[in-house]
Design a protein around this motif. Structure first.
Motif, PDB file in Angstrom:
ATOM      1  N   GLY A 103      29.882  74.282  52.833  1.00 14.19           N
ATOM      2  CA  GLY A 103      29.629  75.274  53.886  1.00 14.19           C
ATOM      3  C   GLY A 103      28.539  76.281  53.575  1.00 14.19           C
ATOM      4  N   VAL A 104      27.665  75.958  52.614  1.00 11.93           N
ATOM      5  CA  VAL A 104      26.522  76.853  52.387  1.00 11.93           C
ATOM      6  C   VAL A 104      25.420  76.447  53.367  1.00 11.93           C
ATOM      7  CG1 VAL A 104      24.765  77.662  50.761  1.00 11.93           C
ATOM      8  CG2 VAL A 104      27.068  77.125  49.936  1.00 11.93           C
ATOM      9  N   ALA A 105      25.016  77.370  54.225  1.00 12.47           N
ATOM     10  CA  ALA A 105      23.896  77.102  55.127  1.00 12.47           C
ATOM     11  C   ALA A 105      22.666  77.865  54.651  1.00 12.47           C
ATOM     12  CB  ALA A 105      24.250  77.508  56.552  1.00 12.47           C
ATOM     13  N   ASP A 127      28.313  65.725  55.965  1.00 13.92           N
ATOM     14  CA  ASP A 127      28.843  66.230  57.229  1.00 13.92           C
ATOM     15  C   ASP A 127      30.339  65.915  57.187  1.00 13.92           C
ATOM     16  OD1 ASP A 127      29.837  66.404  59.826  1.00 13.92           O
ATOM     17  OD2 ASP A 127      27.907  65.876  60.725  1.00 13.92           O
ATOM     18  N   LEU A 154      29.096  82.924  53.674  1.00 14.75           N
ATOM     19  CA  LEU A 154      30.205  83.359  52.822  1.00 14.75           C
ATOM     20  C   LEU A 154      30.369  82.390  51.657  1.00 14.75           C
ATOM     21  CD1 LEU A 154      32.873  84.641  55.401  1.00 14.75           C
ATOM     22  CD2 LEU A 154      31.020  85.877  54.275  1.00 14.75           C
ATOM     23  N   LEU A 199      38.464  79.497  54.648  1.00 12.28           N
ATOM     24  CA  LEU A 199      38.139  80.835  55.147  1.00 12.28           C
ATOM     25  C   LEU A 199      38.618  80.991  56.583  1.00 12.28           C
ATOM     26  CD1 LEU A 199      34.640  81.150  53.553  1.00 12.28           C
ATOM     27  CD2 LEU A 199      36.578  82.637  53.134  1.00 12.28           C
ATOM     28  N   SER A 200      39.403  82.053  56.801  1.00  9.57           N
ATOM     29  CA  SER A 200      39.928  82.285  58.136  1.00  9.57           C
ATOM     30  C   SER A 200      39.493  83.655  58.650  1.00  9.57           C
ATOM     31  CB  SER A 200      41.464  82.176  58.111  1.00  9.57           C
ATOM     32  OG  SER A 200      41.956  82.119  59.432  1.00  9.57           O
ATOM     33  N   PRO A 247      34.642  90.753  59.507  1.00  7.99           N
ATOM     34  CA  PRO A 247      33.367  90.251  60.039  1.00  7.99           C
ATOM     35  C   PRO A 247      32.189  90.520  59.104  1.00  7.99           C
ATOM     36  CG  PRO A 247      34.112  92.188  61.267  1.00  7.99           C
ATOM     37  CD  PRO A 247      35.224  91.816  60.333  1.00  7.99           C
ATOM     38  N   PHE A 255      28.896  90.539  68.528  1.00  6.60           N
ATOM     39  CA  PHE A 255      29.379  90.592  67.145  1.00  6.60           C
ATOM     40  C   PHE A 255      29.043  91.948  66.493  1.00  6.60           C
ATOM     41  CE2 PHE A 255      29.212  89.668  62.572  1.00  6.60           C
ATOM     42  CZ  PHE A 255      30.464  89.105  62.403  1.00  6.60           C
ATOM     43  N   ARG A 304      18.220  68.876  57.324  1.00 10.37           N
ATOM     44  CA  ARG A 304      17.555  70.113  57.752  1.00 10.37           C
ATOM     45  C   ARG A 304      17.831  71.272  56.782  1.00 10.37           C
ATOM     46  NH1 ARG A 304      20.011  73.864  60.835  1.00 10.37           N
ATOM     47  NH2 ARG A 304      21.766  72.463  61.166  1.00 10.37           N
ATOM     48  N   LEU A 305      19.017  71.276  56.170  1.00 12.34           N
ATOM     49  CA  LEU A 305      19.408  72.382  55.288  1.00 12.34           C
ATOM     50  C   LEU A 305      19.112  72.108  53.815  1.00 12.34           C
ATOM     51  CD1 LEU A 305      22.926  73.264  56.774  1.00 12.34           C
ATOM     52  CD2 LEU A 305      20.806  74.509  57.120  1.00 12.34           C
ATOM     53  N   VAL A 313      36.291  70.339  63.974  1.00 13.72           N
ATOM     54  CA  VAL A 313      35.370  70.734  62.895  1.00 13.72           C
ATOM     55  C   VAL A 313      35.966  71.860  62.044  1.00 13.72           C
ATOM     56  CG1 VAL A 313      33.071  71.633  62.344  1.00 13.72           C
ATOM     57  CG2 VAL A 313      33.364  70.084  64.290  1.00 13.72           C
ATOM     58  N   PHE A 356      32.835  75.507  63.440  1.00  9.22           N
ATOM     59  CA  PHE A 356      31.859  75.364  64.523  1.00  9.22           C
ATOM     60  C   PHE A 356      32.560  75.384  65.876  1.00  9.22           C
ATOM     61  CE2 PHE A 356      29.394  72.916  67.614  1.00  9.22           C
ATOM     62  CZ  PHE A 356      28.218  73.649  67.589  1.00  9.22           C
ATOM     63  N   ALA A 381      28.368  83.670  62.676  1.00 12.40           N
ATOM     64  CA  ALA A 381      28.793  84.887  63.363  1.00 12.40           C
ATOM     65  C   ALA A 381      27.839  85.221  64.508  1.00 12.40           C
ATOM     66  CB  ALA A 381      28.876  86.042  62.371  1.00 12.40           C
TER      67      ALA A 381
END
Ligand code: NAP
Length: 254
Positions: A12-14, A63, A19, A142-143, A189, A201, A42-43, A116, A92, A195
């Motif tokens: 989940g690192v973009a 993915d 986070l 993560l929630s 947040p 936000f 792409r990432l 997802v 997502f 986000a």
């Protein structure tokens, strides 16, 4: 060095605001060896540049909704010697489902968000659990407060987070006998790429900073440090829990 000798998969690192990147940095500081995945080519360049700042960190593409890629990932992790820790920091929902009336969410938007953001924890944990056997494994996700409270514009993602937190409890029941713990960090947040998809936000950030007991927002380093605790032996008696890292906002009534 509470994670010395541990191998962690961080999903989940973009980019540098993610986070998951805060988690990766805390884990590296605490002595863990890391493998970070990115969702698409792409990432790749950006995630590899981040990984290069944490010596020895590997990167792989995955993915989490692509079964074949998950199988390949597991094979690569097996060759690495298995893992001790899984960090699932993936979510997502379609932008149109994160605004307006919740009752208008169509079935496709519901499936996308829940598949997802919640099912992927179950499928990924199932895939990597055999790699953790005999290792006192720890799974983290993560929630957000929207799992248990109605948060304006969070809408279908709140339902996804409720499913995610319930999945944490059921996975903890399944995997406890194998010595694997499963927990969630519920973060306040933080301005990230995901986000940015939630309407208003910025207002949420101001609202929390005004009312939280600590009178400030949190940052990714605070999430990373709490995650390091949950991934380490220091929390060996803790499973099936949701730990709030939100400046205490969740306890406030009126
Ligand atoms: P982020 O940087 O945008 O991270 C979300 C990650 O999920 C991205 O790396 C994204 O990749 C990835 N992802 C989405 N679909 C995927 C798929 N099919 N396979 C693999 N990866 C996929 O945002 P973030 O805020 O750090 O989010 C991380 C987690 O923290 C999420 O679960 C989020 O709900 C949770 N959280 C965030 C906040 C907050 O305020 N930021 C608060 C509480 C909880 P792409 O960029 O390629 O889509």
């Amino acid at each position: 060095m509470i994670l010395k000798g541990k191998k962690a998969l961080v999903v989940g690192v973009a980019n540098k605001r993610s986070l998951a990147w805060g988690v990766a940095q805390s884990f590296a500081r605490e002595g863990a060896e890391l493998c970070m995945t990115y969702q698409t080519e792409r990432l790749e360049k950006g995630v590899k540049e981040l990984a290069d700042t944490l010596p020895g960190t590997r990167t792989l593409m995955c993915d989490v909704m692509n079964d074949a890629q998950v199988v390949t990932l597991v094979e690569q992790l097996k060759a690495w010697g298995g893992i001790d820790i899984l960090v699932h920091a993936v979510a997502f929902a379609r932008t149109e489902d994160l605004e307006g009336d919740f009752k208008n969410v169509p079935i496709e938007g519901w499936h996308t968000a829940l598949d997802v953001s919640a099912y992927s924890l179950v499928s990924l944990t199932r895939a990597v659990a055999p790699l953790m056997e005999g290792k006192a494994g720890s799974v983290l996700t993560l929630s957000f407060l929207g799992a248990t409270r109605a948060v304006q514009n969070y809408n279908v993602m709140g339902v996804a987070k409720a499913a995610l937190e319930a999945s944490v409890r059921y996975l903890a029941m399944d995997l406890g006998p194998k010595g694997i713990r499963v927990n969630a960090v519920s973060a306040g947040p933080v301005r990230t790429l995901s986000a940015a998809g939630i309407s208003n936000f910025a207002k949420m950030l101001d609202f929390v900073a005004e009312r939280a007991p600590l009178r400030r927002n949190i940052d990714q380093a605070q999430v990373g440090d709490a995650a390091a605790f949950l991934a380490s032996e220091l929390s060996r008696g803790v499973t099936g829990q949701v730990l709030f890292v939100d400046s205490g906002y969740n306890i406030v009534g009126v």
